[in-house]
Design an enzyme around this catalytic site. Structure first.
Site, PDB file in Angstrom:
ATOM      1  N   TYR A  46       0.867  -1.201  -0.277  1.00 56.25           N
ATOM      2  CA  TYR A  46       0.325  -0.242   0.213  1.00 56.25           C
ATOM      3  C   TYR A  46       0.927   1.085   0.016  1.00 56.25           C
ATOM      4  CZ  TYR A  46      -3.938   2.511   0.464  1.00 56.25           C
ATOM      5  OH  TYR A  46      -4.836   3.438   0.090  1.00 56.25           O
ATOM      6  N   LEU A  84     -30.628 -20.355 -14.558  1.00 58.40           N
ATOM      7  CA  LEU A  84     -30.455 -21.724 -15.751  1.00 58.40           C
ATOM      8  C   LEU A  84     -32.481 -21.371 -15.997  1.00 58.40           C
ATOM      9  CD1 LEU A  84     -29.466 -23.236 -11.817  1.00 58.40           C
ATOM     10  CD2 LEU A  84     -28.421 -23.099 -13.684  1.00 58.40           C
ATOM     11  N   ASN A  88     -36.817 -15.742 -14.262  1.00 58.77           N
ATOM     12  CA  ASN A  88     -36.719 -13.624 -13.625  1.00 58.77           C
ATOM     13  C   ASN A  88     -36.987 -14.246 -12.187  1.00 58.77           C
ATOM     14  OD1 ASN A  88     -36.148 -11.365 -12.881  1.00 58.77           O
ATOM     15  ND2 ASN A  88     -37.738 -11.134 -14.682  1.00 58.77           N
ATOM     16  N   LYS A 101     -19.690 -20.307 -11.002  1.00 61.54           N
ATOM     17  CA  LYS A 101     -19.259 -19.560 -12.827  1.00 61.54           C
ATOM     18  C   LYS A 101     -17.696 -19.596 -11.999  1.00 61.54           C
ATOM     19  CE  LYS A 101     -19.686 -20.174 -16.600  1.00 61.54           C
ATOM     20  NZ  LYS A 101     -20.657 -19.609 -17.618  1.00 61.54           N
ATOM     21  N   GLU A 143     -23.942 -13.270 -17.492  1.00 64.98           N
ATOM     22  CA  GLU A 143     -24.335 -15.026 -17.839  1.00 64.98           C
ATOM     23  C   GLU A 143     -26.193 -14.606 -17.526  1.00 64.98           C
ATOM     24  OE1 GLU A 143     -23.622 -19.391 -17.145  1.00 64.98           O
ATOM     25  OE2 GLU A 143     -22.167 -17.227 -17.891  1.00 64.98           O
TER      26      GLU A 143
END
Length: 759
Positions: A46, A84, A88, A101, A143
């Protein structure tokens, strides 16, 4: 609830929730890749040290790939409008999928990924939010976004951003479909520019499939697209949009049934049962059928082959041959794109990915892959697409993608040394998942009757249910029926009581045979007939071992509730498990992409040179069972005779014992652990017979083996498999008392797969 009905694998809601909650909520953590221990480390990480790369990036933006994680970081982004097959359900509900994922990226291609859920259904808001995050990432994976917004969002982001933007629901399926079709057409003797293609399902994936195939040479006029209202033909107005209209053709066909007549290829991304046997019957010779609807295909391979034995069939299911699985594509596409600092993933890169996959399926399949899947894998009608766990994918597909990116001008930093790049890809993957996958696949093929001896322990019961429901074989639980049933109900698994088999001394028909067998073994060891009866009736470890000895089960896993020395002694009443009988404990330790096997961690307390040679031989046997080429190192605090020590002498003698035995694996010693594992340290001893880093470590005594394993586990966070009991006549594995449910299942799989068997 997810369910594979064909082979009986079931995942219960309780199991799914527990997986996402334990050991901590979610599916991944973030860990620092640089030192963070001292004040100097923090000053470099930092302030003030961070100011230097800040200025460097401000002066030359491309150096962000050198000084930050940008070059290996992908955002997995969704708004949850098409989760999938569930519809919605919103951005927050999509988070488990996006986390999943993200970990697939890491598991298969060592790509770091972060999930981001955007709480908006407005395409412009979504586009702007993603655009503004561009500096953070090397690529964007979209996705579970519903059509038609997914088309608008992806296209606009491609125009606005200078990093790859890829909607996997569209292009991931398209790439794997294209790979399979290349090989299916090769086998059927047809060319893509000549075949008639019918696609059912005009959503994101379907449209992307057809567009990619057209870019590969399929003719527009030969491709008929269908949706729920029938054929998309020129002049149709009902249910149309600009993306469907682009694929409208001149045709008299109005229904899927009419379109299928004489078709060479059917591609389905629609719904279960959409295709009938009559439709398949009407197709051309050697038809290609990709029925990719999930979880159930448009037509099953059995039904298709019943009327057309000449058909080549693929589905989206892992329990049928030729699985069209997106995980074969997106990790490796992004790996190749990130490694050239690509501005985009274009059609040429997608086609290169498909062609690389197709070519890989034509090559000889490594033995360890075939063994893991429990069947011969050879290019043909039932093997046109590689398996997702083929270890060659990581070093075959990304280079092809990278070359295509360089050839088409989207690479910011072309790869100069392609051979070196291929080698770097081979070296970067953690073998843990591949090894465990192979173990589980072999076990599933055996369908073993597995004894879980401690039926009063919740972890053991959950493992037994997992074994049964994962279609690994039959779970035999030692315990009292009422207690097992009560405990299962307390765990929320009450319905599993009907699935597992509860066994005990009260319900077996073989108790007298067990008694006689045990008395015969122990009568000259101070055990009378009554004592033998009590042992068989009252000790679950002894009872379970007797079942195994009499062929009433195929494997045994135990040890979750008692120290392994006690369990080993109890099972030793039934089987010969002493050091002089050839029994050895080998523990696998996996950390940062490396695996070493350490022995003996279970049986030999203070082995001599002959014992050490036995341990090395058993360790090499286990290594080969895990798909490794064994290289054995005999460890000490000295290297090849210096410093001189009585404690090191036997470690130097053990290799000479192996010399006399004429074994067929590499071995060397005595040596320190850094010389065994570090090529730079090993280079100081050019006479060493090891051709690479050791993967089987033989240590001086059981206490040093135990200390080594537990130190690596606790301090380094290593994954530990074992100890694997090997050199014994039957598949027996003893877990540790702190084993998790997964650990118990893994050890059951090792037993079922015969990894520890004598041989």
């Amino acid at each position: 609830m997810a369910e594979k009905t064909r082979r009986g694998t079931r995942i219960t809601p309780e199991e799914a929730l527990a997986y996402h909650m334990e050991p901590s909520p979610g599916k991944y953590d973030i860990t620092a890749s640089t030192p963070m221990a001292t004040q100097r480390d923090l000053s470099l990480a930092y302030s003030p040290g961070v100011a230097v790369p800040v200025q460097a990036i401000a002066d030359k933006p491309e150096t962000a790939y050198d000084y930050t994680t940008k070059g290996n970081m992908v955002a997995v982004i969704s708004n949850g409008t098409a989760i999938l097959g569930m519809g919605n359900l919103g951005a927050l509900a999509s988070k488990p999928v996006m986390e999943g994922k993200a970990v697939l990226f890491k598991r298969f291609a060592d790509v770091n990924a972060i999930d981001i859920e955007l709480d908006t259904e407005d395409a412009d808001e979504f586009i702007n939010a993603v655009r503004l995050m561009g500096p953070t990432f090397g690529g964007i994976n979209l996705e579970d976004i519903k059509a038609p917004e997914c088309f608008i969002i992806e296209q606009r982001l491609k125009e606005l951003m200078d990093i790859p933007v890829f909607h996997d629901d569209q292009h991931g399926t398209a790439v794997i479909c294209a790979a399979g079709l290349i090989n299916a057409l090769e086998l059927s003797g047809k060319k893509i520019e000549d075949v008639r293609i019918v696609l059912n399902g005009a959503g994101a994936a379907g449209i992307a499939c057809l567009e990619l195939l057209k870019s590969m040479g399929a003719r527009h006029e030969n491709c008929i697209m269908c949706d729920t209202k029938g054929v998309i033909y020129q002049g149709r107005t009902e249910g149309m949009n600009q993306w469907k209209s682009a694929h409208a053709v001149v045709t008299e066909a109005r229904s899927l049934e009419e379109a299928m007549k004489g078709a060479d290829v059917f591609l389905g991304v629609s719904a279960k049962g959409a295709v009938t046997q009559d439709m398949v019957q009407s197709m051309a010779d050697n038809p290609v059928i990709f029925a990719m609807a999930n979880p159930d295909p448009e037509i099953t391979p059995e039904d298709a082959h019943a009327v057309r034995p000449d058909a080549i069939v693929a589905t989206g299911r892992s329990d049928y041959p030729n699985q069209v699985n997106n995980v074969l594509g997106f990790p490796y596409l992004f790996r190749g794109a990130l490694d050239i600092h690509a501005r985009a993933i274009n059609d040429d890169m997608k086609i290169a990915c498909a062609q690389a996959l197709a070519e890989l399926a034509r090559e000889d399949v490594p033995d360890e892959v075939a063994v893991a899947y429990g069947r011969k894998l050879q290019f043909g009608r039932d093997y046109i697409i590689p398996t997702p766990f083929d270890p060659r994918l990581i070093h075959v597909v990304p280079p092809a993608v990278a070359r295509a990116g360089m050839d088409t001008g989207v690479a910011r930093r072309p790869i100069i040394d392609m051979d070196g790049y291929v080698q770097s890809l081979k070296n970067r993957m953690d073998p843990t998942a591949a090894i465990l996958q192979g173990i589980h696949a072999r076990a599933r093929a055996k369908q073993a009757r597995m004894i879980f001896a401690e039926g009063d322990e919740p972890r053991v019961l959950r493992a037994a249910v997992a074994w049964q429901r994962a279609n690994m074989g039959q779970a035999l639980v030692v315990g009292r029926e009422a207690e097992v049933k009560s405990e299962l109900e307390a765990l929320g698994l009450g319905d599993a009581f009907r699935e597992i088999t509860v066994v005990n001394a009260a319900n077996t028909r073989h108790l007298e045979a067990y008694h006689d067998f045990l008395y015969q073994r122990l009568q000259r060891k101070g055990v009378d007939r009554e004592d033998a009866y009590k042992l068989a009736n009252r000790d679950r470890h002894v009872f379970a071992a007797l079942m195994l000895a009499h062929g009433h089960a195929d494997g045994l896993v135990t040890g979750a509730t008692r120290k392994n020395a006690h369990v080993l002694a109890q099972i030793g009443h039934v089987f010969d498990l002493r050091p002089q009988d050839g029994a050895v404990g080998i523990t696998g330790v996996l950390h940062k992409g490396r695996i070493v096997l350490i022995g003996d961690t279970l049986v030999h307390e203070w082995p001599d040179a002959e014992d050490l040679a036995d341990i090395a031989t058993r360790g090499a046997h286990v290594a080969r069972g895990l798909g490794l080429d064994p290289r054995v190192a005999f460890l000490s605090f000295s290297n090849f005779g210096y410093p001189v020590s009585e404690r090191a002498t036997k470690m130097a003698e053990a290799p000479r014992v192996l010399d006399a035995r004429g074994v067929d694996f590499e071995y060397e010693g005595e040596m320190t652990v850094d010389v065994a594992l570090n090529p730079e340290a090993a280079a100081r001893y050019p006479f060493s017979r090891l051709t690479g880093a050791a993967n089987v470590l033989v240590v001086p005594a059981r206490h040093s083996a135990s200390i080594s394993v537990k130190l690596l586990q606790e301090m380094a966070g290593a994954t530990v498999i074992g100890p694997i009991l090997t050199g014994v006549p039957k598949p027996i594995q003893i877990v540790s008392t702190n084993s998790s449910v997964n650990d118990i299942v893994n050890m059951a799989a090792i037993a079922a797969g015969g990894v520890g068997q004598a041989g």
